[in-house]
Design a protein around this motif. Structure first.
Motif, PDB file in Angstrom:
ATOM      1  N   LYS A  77      53.463  87.251   2.224  1.00  6.01           N
ATOM      2  CA  LYS A  77      53.119  88.539   2.331  1.00  6.01           C
ATOM      3  C   LYS A  77      51.686  88.855   1.980  1.00  6.01           C
ATOM      4  O   LYS A  77      51.302  90.102   2.042  1.00  6.01           O
ATOM      5  N   LYS A  78      50.768  87.835   2.122  1.00  6.56           N
ATOM      6  CA  LYS A  78      49.366  88.202   1.631  1.00  6.56           C
ATOM      7  C   LYS A  78      48.952  88.555   0.174  1.00  6.56           C
ATOM      8  O   LYS A  78      47.898  89.141  -0.001  1.00  6.56           O
ATOM      9  N   PHE A  79      49.878  88.539  -0.716  1.00  7.30           N
ATOM     10  CA  PHE A  79      49.639  88.680  -1.909  1.00  7.30           C
ATOM     11  C   PHE A  79      48.767  87.559  -2.719  1.00  7.30           C
ATOM     12  O   PHE A  79      48.906  86.136  -2.051  1.00  7.30           O
ATOM     13  N   PRO A  80      47.666  87.794  -3.471  1.00  4.00           N
ATOM     14  CA  PRO A  80      47.077  86.864  -4.131  1.00  4.00           C
ATOM     15  C   PRO A  80      48.051  85.967  -4.890  1.00  4.00           C
ATOM     16  O   PRO A  80      48.856  86.449  -5.350  1.00  4.00           O
ATOM     17  N   ARG A  81      47.517  84.504  -5.064  1.00  2.00           N
ATOM     18  CA  ARG A  81      48.384  83.902  -5.890  1.00  2.00           C
ATOM     19  C   ARG A  81      48.655  84.250  -7.331  1.00  2.00           C
ATOM     20  O   ARG A  81      49.915  84.224  -7.643  1.00  2.00           O
ATOM     21  N   VAL A  82      47.599  84.734  -7.792  1.00  2.00           N
ATOM     22  CA  VAL A  82      47.945  85.048  -9.495  1.00  2.00           C
ATOM     23  C   VAL A  82      48.777  86.060  -9.337  1.00  2.00           C
ATOM     24  O   VAL A  82      49.756  86.271 -10.131  1.00  2.00           O
ATOM     25  N   LEU A  83      48.442  87.208  -8.594  1.00  2.73           N
ATOM     26  CA  LEU A  83      49.534  88.316  -8.423  1.00  2.73           C
ATOM     27  C   LEU A  83      50.980  88.123  -8.017  1.00  2.73           C
ATOM     28  O   LEU A  83      51.752  88.524  -8.576  1.00  2.73           O
ATOM     29  N   ALA A  84      51.127  87.315  -7.277  1.00  4.03           N
ATOM     30  CA  ALA A  84      52.526  86.700  -6.799  1.00  4.03           C
ATOM     31  C   ALA A  84      53.197  85.968  -7.895  1.00  4.03           C
ATOM     32  O   ALA A  84      54.113  86.205  -8.205  1.00  4.03           O
ATOM     33  N   ILE A  85      52.528  85.246  -8.963  1.00  2.00           N
ATOM     34  CA  ILE A  85      53.166  84.578  -9.806  1.00  2.00           C
ATOM     35  C   ILE A  85      53.367  85.717 -10.893  1.00  2.00           C
ATOM     36  O   ILE A  85      54.564  85.455 -11.415  1.00  2.00           O
ATOM     37  N   PHE A  86      52.310  86.559 -11.163  1.00  2.00           N
ATOM     38  CA  PHE A  86      52.818  87.640 -12.061  1.00  2.00           C
ATOM     39  C   PHE A  86      54.225  88.362 -11.707  1.00  2.00           C
ATOM     40  O   PHE A  86      54.787  88.724 -12.682  1.00  2.00           O
ATOM     41  N   LEU A  87      54.071  88.765 -10.585  1.00  2.00           N
ATOM     42  CA  LEU A  87      55.417  89.791 -10.108  1.00  2.00           C
ATOM     43  C   LEU A  87      56.708  88.796 -10.143  1.00  2.00           C
ATOM     44  O   LEU A  87      57.659  89.392 -10.704  1.00  2.00           O
ATOM     45  N   ALA A  88      56.494  87.498  -9.836  1.00  2.00           N
ATOM     46  CA  ALA A  88      57.714  86.717  -9.887  1.00  2.00           C
ATOM     47  C   ALA A  88      58.105  86.546 -11.426  1.00  2.00           C
ATOM     48  O   ALA A  88      59.380  86.584 -11.816  1.00  2.00           O
ATOM     49  N   LEU A  89      57.100  86.092 -12.293  1.00  2.00           N
ATOM     50  CA  LEU A  89      57.318  86.225 -13.778  1.00  2.00           C
ATOM     51  C   LEU A  89      58.003  87.373 -14.180  1.00  2.00           C
ATOM     52  O   LEU A  89      59.160  87.570 -14.866  1.00  2.00           O
ATOM     53  N   LEU A  90      57.498  88.636 -13.639  1.00  2.00           N
ATOM     54  CA  LEU A  90      57.926  90.111 -14.067  1.00  2.00           C
ATOM     55  C   LEU A  90      59.440  90.421 -13.853  1.00  2.00           C
ATOM     56  O   LEU A  90      60.188  91.115 -14.560  1.00  2.00           O
ATOM     57  N   LEU A  91      59.674  89.684 -12.555  1.00  2.00           N
ATOM     58  CA  LEU A  91      61.164  89.668 -12.088  1.00  2.00           C
ATOM     59  C   LEU A  91      62.059  88.902 -13.092  1.00  2.00           C
ATOM     60  O   LEU A  91      63.285  89.540 -13.368  1.00  2.00           O
ATOM     61  N   MET A  92      61.602  87.992 -13.383  1.00  2.00           N
ATOM     62  CA  MET A  92      62.415  86.878 -14.486  1.00  2.00           C
ATOM     63  C   MET A  92      62.861  87.646 -15.654  1.00  2.00           C
ATOM     64  O   MET A  92      63.512  87.680 -16.320  1.00  2.00           O
ATOM     65  N   ILE A  93      61.642  88.312 -16.174  1.00  2.00           N
ATOM     66  CA  ILE A  93      61.577  89.010 -17.659  1.00  2.00           C
ATOM     67  C   ILE A  93      62.580  90.194 -17.271  1.00  2.00           C
ATOM     68  O   ILE A  93      63.196  90.606 -18.367  1.00  2.00           O
ATOM     69  N   ILE A  94      62.566  90.890 -16.521  1.00  2.00           N
ATOM     70  CA  ILE A  94      63.315  92.174 -16.252  1.00  2.00           C
ATOM     71  C   ILE A  94      64.766  91.796 -16.180  1.00  2.00           C
ATOM     72  O   ILE A  94      65.820  92.384 -16.819  1.00  2.00           O
ATOM     73  N   ILE A  95      65.009  90.633 -15.327  1.00  2.00           N
ATOM     74  CA  ILE A  95      66.521  90.275 -15.425  1.00  2.00           C
ATOM     75  C   ILE A  95      66.855  89.916 -16.745  1.00  2.00           C
ATOM     76  O   ILE A  95      68.257  90.114 -17.221  1.00  2.00           O
TER      77      ILE A  95
END
Length: 364
Positions: free
Chosen positions: A54-72
Motif C-alpha cells: 500500500k506504499k507505506f514506508p518500510r519503517v512505518l509499516a514495521i511500526f504499525l505492525a508492531l503497534l497492532l501486536m502490542i494492542i492485541i
C-alpha cells in the motif's frame, strides 16, 4: 564431516547437543527474546507486506505492525486483569469456602485413618512454619524473575522491529552458508518454516479466543463463579503441549473449590473442560493449523520438559514450534535425516524395518 567414521559423527552430534544446552541455560535471557522475536516477526510478515504494497514506508509499516501486536497483547492482559478483580473482591468468601472444604476433608481423613483433627492441625502448622521460614529465600529469586520478565518484554518489540527491518540481511546470511546449487532447497525450507510458524502461532491466538468463549461461556451459562477467568487460565495454559491442559484442569478445580461450597460445580467444570478439550483436539485445532506441525507426541512431550529445564516457561511455550522448525531442517539434510524421522509422526509401513539380505545361490 561426511568423511569421518559413523561413531565419530554421532559423538560430535551428542557433544553439540550438550554444548547447545549449556549455551541455552547460560544465555537464555538473550536467546529467549531473540527466538520469540523471530517467531513474532514471521507472524507480522503478512501485515508488513500488506502495508508495503500500500506504499507505506518500510519503517512505518514495521511500526504499525508492531503497534497492532502490542494492542492485541495489551487487550488480552487487560481482559485477564478485569477477570481477576472479582476474585480479589470476593476474597473473604473464598477464604471461608476454603476453610469449609479443609474442615470437610479433615473430618473425612479422620474417619478413614487414626490421625485426629488435632494432629492434622499440628502437622499443618509445622509445615506452614517451614514454608514461611523458607519464603524469604525465594523473594530475591522472585524479584530477579520479575526483572527478567520486564527485560524480556522490553527487548521483544525492539528485536522484532530489527528483525523485520533487516530480514533480507538475515536471509542472505543463511544463503551464504551453502553452495549455490543448494539455494533452491534452502529457499524451500525457509518458505515451509515461515508457513509452519505463521500457522502455528496464529492458530494459538485463535485457540485462546475460542477456548475462552466456549469454556468460559459454557461455565457462565451454568452459573459457575469466575467462569471467564477459568476459561482464560485454561486457554493460556493449554498453549503448553500436553501438560498445560493438566495444570489448567487443576487450577480450574481449585478456583471452583475456593469460590463455591458445592462440589457438584467441580464436576460441572471437569465435564465442560473435557468436552471443550475434545472439540479442540479433534475438530477445531487440526482444521486451523492444518496438520503442518507434524511432530509426534513423544518428541513434543520430551521437548516441553527439556525446554522447561533449559529455559523455564518460555522454553516450554517455544518447544513445539522449535521442534517443527528443526524437523524441517533435518528432513532436508542427509547428515541429520534420522533426527527428522525421530521427531516425525509418520509410522513405518512395514513391520520389519531391517531388510534381510537375500541368500546367496547354492553352487551345484
Amino acid at each position: 564431516m561426511q568423511s569421518f567414521p559413523l561413531t565419530v559423527r554421532r559423538s560430535i552430534e551428542l557433544v553439540g547437543l550438550v554444548v547447545l544446552g549449556m549455551v541455552i541455560i547460560y544465555g537464555q535471557q538473550i536467546i529467549m527474546p531473540l527466538l520469540m522475536a523471530f517467531f513474532m516477526s514471521i507472524v507480522l510478515l503478512p501485515v508488513y507486506r500488506f502495508l508495503v504494497r500500500k506504499k507505506f514506508p518500510r519503517v512505518l509499516a514495521i511500526f504499525l505492525a508492531l503497534l497492532l501486536m502490542i494492542i492485541i497483547i495489551t487487550g488480552i492482559m487487560f481482559f485477564i486483569m478485569m477477570q481477576t478483580k472479582p476474585v480479589i473482591s470476593d476474597f473473604a468468601t473464598i477464604k471461608q469456602n476454603i476453610l469449609n472444604h479443609i474442615n470437610e476433608l479433615s473430618a473425612w481423613f479422620s474417619e478413614k485413618t487414626s490421625i485426629s483433627t488435632a494432629q492434622q492441625s499440628q502437622f499443618a502448622n509445622e509445615q506452614s512454619k517451614k514454608i514461611l521460614d523458607s519464603a524469604g529465600q525465594y523473594l530475591g529469586g522472585a524479584a530477579g524473575s520479575i526483572g527478567s520478565v520486564l527485560i524480556f518484554f522490553g527487548l521483544l518489540p525492539i528485536y522484532t522491529f530489527l528483525m523485520l527491518l533487516y530480514k533480507d540481511i538475515l536471509k542472505q546470511f543463511v544463503y551464504l552458508w551453502f553452495p549455490q546449487q543448494q539455494h533452491p532447497k534452502i529457499k524451500d525450507a525457509l518458505a515451509e518454516t515461515e508457513s509452519i510458524i505463521k500457522s502455528y502461532i496464529a492458530g494459538l491466538l485463535i485457540q485462546i479466543t475460542y477456548i475462552t468463549i466456549l469454556l468460559g461461556g459454557g461455565l457462565l451459562i451454568m452459573g459457575i463463579p469466575h467462569a471467564l477467568l477459568i476459561g482464560v487460565i485454561f486457554a493460556v495454559l493449554n498453549l503448553i503441549p500436553y501438560i498445560g491442559a493438566l495444570f489448567g484442569n487443576i487450577l480450574g478445580v481449585l478456583l471452583t473449590l475456593s469460590s463455591s461450597p458445592d462440589l457438584s460445580d467441580v464436576i460441572t467444570v471437569l465435564i465442560t473442560i473435557a468436552i471443550v478439550q475434545f472439540l479442540d483436539n479433534n475438530i477445531l485445532m487440526p482444521r486451523i493449523v492444518g496438520g503442518k506441525v507434524r511432530v509426534n507426541a513423544l518428541a513434543s512431550l520430551a521437548g516441553v520438559f527439556v525446554g522447561g529445564a533449559l529455559a523455564g516457561v518460555p522454553g516450554m511455550f517455544l518447544s513445539l514450534p522449535l521442534l517443527a522448525v528443526a524437523k524441517v531442517i533435518f528432513d532436508r539434510t542427509e547428515q541429520f535425516k534420522q533426527w527428522g524421522v525421530l521427531f516425525g509422526d509418520k509410522l513405518p509401513q512395514k513391520r520389519n524395518l531391517l531388510k534381510r539380505k537375500p541368500k546367496a545361490p547354492v553352487k551345484k
